[in-house]
Write an enzyme that holds these catalytic residues in place. Structure first.
Site, PDB file in Angstrom:
ATOM      1  NE  ARG A   1      -4.109  -2.012   1.742  1.00 61.27           N
ATOM      2  CZ  ARG A   1      -4.079  -3.035   2.578  1.00 61.27           C
ATOM      3  NH1 ARG A   1      -3.245  -3.035   3.599  1.00 61.27           N
ATOM      4  NH2 ARG A   1      -4.879  -4.053   2.406  1.00 61.27           N
TER       5      ARG A   1
ATOM      6  CE  LYS B   1      -0.585  13.304 -14.900  1.00 66.07           C
ATOM      7  NZ  LYS B   1      -0.947  13.790 -16.256  1.00 66.07           N
TER       8      LYS B   1
ATOM      9  CD  GLU C   1       6.841  15.026 -23.104  1.00 62.80           C
ATOM     10  OE1 GLU C   1       6.149  16.054 -23.035  1.00 62.80           O
ATOM     11  OE2 GLU C   1       6.369  13.873 -23.014  1.00 62.80           O
TER      12      GLU C   1
ATOM     13  CE  LYS D   1       5.520  16.764 -14.715  1.00 56.85           C
ATOM     14  NZ  LYS D   1       5.557  15.530 -15.437  1.00 56.85           N
TER      15      LYS D   1
ATOM     16  CD  GLU E   1      -3.992  15.753 -15.897  1.00 59.68           C
ATOM     17  OE1 GLU E   1      -2.791  15.449 -15.878  1.00 59.68           O
ATOM     18  OE2 GLU E   1      -4.781  15.339 -16.762  1.00 59.68           O
TER      19      GLU E   1
ATOM     20  NE  ARG F   1       0.705  16.381 -13.312  1.00 53.76           N
ATOM     21  CZ  ARG F   1       1.435  15.623 -12.524  1.00 53.76           C
ATOM     22  NH1 ARG F   1       1.259  15.669 -11.221  1.00 53.76           N
ATOM     23  NH2 ARG F   1       2.361  14.828 -13.016  1.00 53.76           N
TER      24      ARG F   1
ATOM     25  CG  ASN G   1      -1.544  15.411 -20.204  1.00 50.06           C
ATOM     26  OD1 ASN G   1      -0.485  14.812 -20.058  1.00 50.06           O
ATOM     27  ND2 ASN G   1      -2.477  15.432 -19.281  1.00 50.06           N
TER      28      ASN G   1
ATOM     29  CG  HIS H   1       1.024  14.108 -23.787  1.00 50.73           C
ATOM     30  ND1 HIS H   1       1.675  15.269 -24.167  1.00 50.73           N
ATOM     31  CD2 HIS H   1       1.919  13.432 -23.018  1.00 50.73           C
ATOM     32  CE1 HIS H   1       2.888  15.290 -23.640  1.00 50.73           C
ATOM     33  NE2 HIS H   1       3.064  14.186 -22.939  1.00 50.73           N
TER      34      HIS H   1
ATOM     35  CG  HIS I   1      -1.091   9.131 -24.572  1.00 51.51           C
ATOM     36  ND1 HIS I   1      -1.633   9.542 -23.384  1.00 51.51           N
ATOM     37  CD2 HIS I   1       0.252   9.291 -24.431  1.00 51.51           C
ATOM     38  CE1 HIS I   1      -0.669   9.924 -22.560  1.00 51.51           C
ATOM     39  NE2 HIS I   1       0.481   9.793 -23.177  1.00 51.51           N
TER      40      HIS I   1
ATOM     41  CG  HIS J   1       5.937   9.398 -24.542  1.00 49.67           C
ATOM     42  ND1 HIS J   1       4.566   9.279 -24.518  1.00 49.67           N
ATOM     43  CD2 HIS J   1       6.227  10.530 -23.822  1.00 49.67           C
ATOM     44  CE1 HIS J   1       4.052  10.276 -23.810  1.00 49.67           C
ATOM     45  NE2 HIS J   1       5.041  11.047 -23.380  1.00 49.67           N
TER      46      HIS J   1
HETATM   47  P1  NAD Z   1      12.561   4.896 -22.164  1.00 45.25           P
HETATM   48  O1  NAD Z   1      12.434   4.815 -20.714  1.00 45.25           O
HETATM   49  O2  NAD Z   1      12.045   3.758 -22.979  1.00 45.25           O
HETATM   50  O3  NAD Z   1      14.076   5.170 -22.530  1.00 45.25           O
HETATM   51  C1  NAD Z   1      14.430   5.289 -23.874  1.00 45.25           C
HETATM   52  C2  NAD Z   1      15.583   4.345 -24.238  1.00 45.25           C
HETATM   53  O4  NAD Z   1      16.814   4.900 -23.787  1.00 45.25           O
HETATM   54  C3  NAD Z   1      15.501   2.972 -23.625  1.00 45.25           C
HETATM   55  O5  NAD Z   1      15.962   2.021 -24.558  1.00 45.25           O
HETATM   56  C4  NAD Z   1      16.453   3.057 -22.454  1.00 45.25           C
HETATM   57  O6  NAD Z   1      16.966   1.810 -22.051  1.00 45.25           O
HETATM   58  C5  NAD Z   1      17.536   3.928 -23.022  1.00 45.25           C
HETATM   59  N1  NAD Z   1      18.319   4.700 -22.072  1.00 45.25           N
HETATM   60  C6  NAD Z   1      17.880   5.330 -20.973  1.00 45.25           C
HETATM   61  N2  NAD Z   1      18.850   6.062 -20.442  1.00 45.25           N
HETATM   62  C7  NAD Z   1      19.942   5.881 -21.203  1.00 45.25           C
HETATM   63  C8  NAD Z   1      21.245   6.391 -21.161  1.00 45.25           C
HETATM   64  N3  NAD Z   1      21.626   7.293 -20.259  1.00 45.25           N
HETATM   65  N4  NAD Z   1      22.123   5.976 -22.093  1.00 45.25           N
HETATM   66  C9  NAD Z   1      21.739   5.100 -23.056  1.00 45.25           C
HETATM   67  N5  NAD Z   1      20.504   4.605 -23.180  1.00 45.25           N
HETATM   68  C10 NAD Z   1      19.603   4.998 -22.243  1.00 45.25           C
HETATM   69  O7  NAD Z   1      11.803   6.196 -22.740  1.00 45.25           O
HETATM   70  P2  NAD Z   1      11.697   7.686 -22.200  1.00 45.25           P
HETATM   71  O8  NAD Z   1      11.581   8.514 -23.401  1.00 45.25           O
HETATM   72  O9  NAD Z   1      12.725   7.980 -21.202  1.00 45.25           O
HETATM   73  O10 NAD Z   1      10.308   7.684 -21.424  1.00 45.25           O
HETATM   74  C11 NAD Z   1       9.088   7.461 -22.099  1.00 45.25           C
HETATM   75  C12 NAD Z   1       8.075   7.004 -21.079  1.00 45.25           C
HETATM   76  O11 NAD Z   1       7.858   8.055 -20.137  1.00 45.25           O
HETATM   77  C13 NAD Z   1       6.731   6.692 -21.701  1.00 45.25           C
HETATM   78  O12 NAD Z   1       6.260   5.478 -21.178  1.00 45.25           O
HETATM   79  C14 NAD Z   1       5.853   7.839 -21.237  1.00 45.25           C
HETATM   80  O13 NAD Z   1       4.504   7.458 -21.100  1.00 45.25           O
HETATM   81  C15 NAD Z   1       6.458   8.178 -19.922  1.00 45.25           C
HETATM   82  N6  NAD Z   1       6.198   9.543 -19.476  1.00 45.25           N
HETATM   83  C16 NAD Z   1       5.708   9.704 -18.229  1.00 45.25           C
HETATM   84  C17 NAD Z   1       5.487  10.974 -17.746  1.00 45.25           C
HETATM   85  C18 NAD Z   1       5.038  11.157 -16.324  1.00 45.25           C
HETATM   86  O14 NAD Z   1       4.666  12.277 -15.952  1.00 45.25           O
HETATM   87  N7  NAD Z   1       5.083  10.130 -15.526  1.00 45.25           N
HETATM   88  C19 NAD Z   1       5.758  12.103 -18.539  1.00 45.25           C
HETATM   89  C20 NAD Z   1       6.258  11.892 -19.827  1.00 45.25           C
HETATM   90  C21 NAD Z   1       6.475  10.603 -20.283  1.00 45.25           C
HETATM   91  N1  GLY Z   2       3.417  14.517 -18.372  1.00 48.79           N
HETATM   92  C1  GLY Z   2       2.162  15.008 -17.897  1.00 48.79           C
HETATM   93  C2  GLY Z   2       2.112  15.263 -16.430  1.00 48.79           C
HETATM   94  O1  GLY Z   2       3.037  15.011 -15.706  1.00 48.79           O
HETATM   95  O2  GLY Z   2       1.117  15.730 -15.962  1.00 48.79           O
END
Ligand code: NAD
Ligand code: GLY
Length: 370
Positions: A128, A150, A192, A234, A244, A248, A252, A255, A259, A272
């Site tokens: 939890r 998030k 972003e 942010k 949100e 907030r 998006n 997005h 998405h 992404h």
């Molecule tokens: P990812 O986590 O898939 O990383 C991209 C690639 O880079 C992967 O292959 C990873 O292994 C590699 N990598 C990571 N760091 C590295 C480094 N320093 N050197 C070499 N390779 C490296 O993708 P991302 O773009 O980081 O994240 C996308 C995800 O984030 C999506 O799932 C999206 O929905 C999510 N997201 C969440 C929020 C939130 O607010 N929580 C906001 C934006 C995006």
């Molecule tokens: N990436 C959207 C949020 O954090 O609200």
């Protein structure tokens, strides 16, 4: 409000996400992994590092050395957005249970947004709720996903459809980790970064337009500035509306369309950030139809996205009707009413359900044209 604080010594003075007694620091700088006292954020004797098969060989030893005084377990996930699901999440829970982690444990997310979102969700739900720390290693994770709490995973029927709000104890951004990041991933992160300029910070948009070369060359000063400014934007928005209920949602921008693309491609196509870039153009086109942006504003958006090699069009196989059915599953649909993030001007986003379906249809038709 968001502020700089001097109460954290040694490492750079962090940006604070102000959430009362759940406030937390975002450290940003070169070598932060050496400088930050991780012990302060690991309250119990144990922690679990969650990372993936690409990142572990590069950065795991370094992080392990920083917390050598704790009992540390590690789980290494398969790499990729297509593994951001409940089955793979279960690997984290299994590791925690096998190693008898209790509610005093801390999870440490070492990786990009996929690792960060999954670790955060595991932390939100294990017994939890336990603590977690974000060590984002992609540009996208450093400017966006590691901040704001998030967390979640995808479902085959929809992106990020399962999740929770759960804030980390700290975010540690070491710019040196970007040295190993492939160019395509760097560009995805820039989508972003550009978003912040478009939704709330026109001076930042102007700065970005003037600093494309330095950013492409990953110039240290330019990168530091871009990451700090993104995190300040942010943190300010999250501090104002953590869960949100309103403002907030402007984070998006693009997005809802993005998405839909990721879901359509079953998380194996555009990255992404790339999908967000396409979605941003679509939101901008629709903002023209809403009477707020000019076509030259849209050209400016396209130009800066193109400068970072980001795509502007959805995948050719996507049709307007597929978009429509996926869009109506978005989390911004409330009581069956679709809300979209549009632009009033460059630097000013708004969220609305007050638009003509004809504008949406025209945007989808234009975007899906060859
Ligand atoms: P990812 O986590 O898939 O990383 C991209 C690639 O880079 C992967 O292959 C990873 O292994 C590699 N990598 C990571 N760091 C590295 C480094 N320093 N050197 C070499 N390779 C490296 O993708 P991302 O773009 O980081 O994240 C996308 C995800 O984030 C999506 O799932 C999206 O929905 C999510 N997201 C969440 C929020 C939130 O607010 N929580 C906001 C934006 C995006
Ligand atoms: N990436 C959207 C949020 O954090 O609200």
């Amino acid at each position: 409000m968001t502020q700089r604080s001097s109460i954290y010594d040694k490492a750079s003075s962090p940006i604070i996400v102000d959430l009362g007694d759940r406030s937390y620091p975002i450290y940003i700088g070169q070598g932060e992994l050496f400088k930050v006292d991780f012990g302060r954020y690991i309250k119990g004797k144990k922690a679990l590092i969650v990372t993936n098969e690409t990142i572990a060989p590069i950065y795991l030893d370094l992080v392990l050395r920083q917390i050598a005084n704790k009992k540390i377990d590690v789980v290494i996930l398969p790499d990729g957005e297509r593994f951001k699901n409940l089955d793979v999440l279960n690997l984290i829970f299994t590791k925690l249970l096998e190693n008898q982690h209790d509610r005093t444990t801390t999870l440490i997310a070492l990786g990009g947004g996929v690792v960060g979102d999954m670790t955060g969700f595991a932390a939100a739900s294990y017994q939890r709720g336990v603590s977690f720390v974000q060590i984002p290693t992609t540009l996208l994770a450093q400017v966006d996903s590691s901040v704001g709490g998030k967390t979640g995973v995808n479902h085959v029927l929809g992106k990020n459809m399962l999740g929770a709000f759960h804030q980390p104890n700290a975010v540690v951004i070491d710019l040196d980790t970007l040295a190993s990041l492939p160019d395509r991933q760097f560009s995805a992160g820039m989508a972003e970064v550009i978003k912040y300029g478009l939704i709330a910070d026109y001076p930042f948009m102007l700065w970005l337009e003037s600093n494309i070369e330095s950013l492409l060359n990953r110039d240290e000063a330019a990168l530091t500035y871009a990451i700090e400014r993104s995190c300040i934007n942010k943190a300010k928005i999250v501090s104002a509306d953590e869960t949100e209920q309103g403002i907030r949602a402007i984070l998006n921008l693009g997005h809802t369309f993005g998405h839909a693309i990721e879901t359509s491609q079953q998380y194996k196509g555009l990255l992404h950030g790339e999908a967000v870039a396409v979605g941003t153009v679509m939101a901008a086109e629709m903002s023209v139809l809403a009477g707020h942006l000019s076509t030259s504003d849209v050209e400016r958006i396209k130009n800066i996205l193109t400068a970072f090699s980001l795509p502007l069009k959805p995948p050719v196989e996507m049709t307007p009707s597929e978009f429509l059915s996926l869009i109506y599953r978005d989390k911004k649909v409330l009581d069956g009413t679709l809300r979209l993030v549009l632009l009033n001007a460059l630097g000013e986003a708004y969220i609305t359900d007050d638009f003509s379906i004809k504008w949406l249809q025209a945007t989808l038709d234009k975007s899906c044209q060859a």
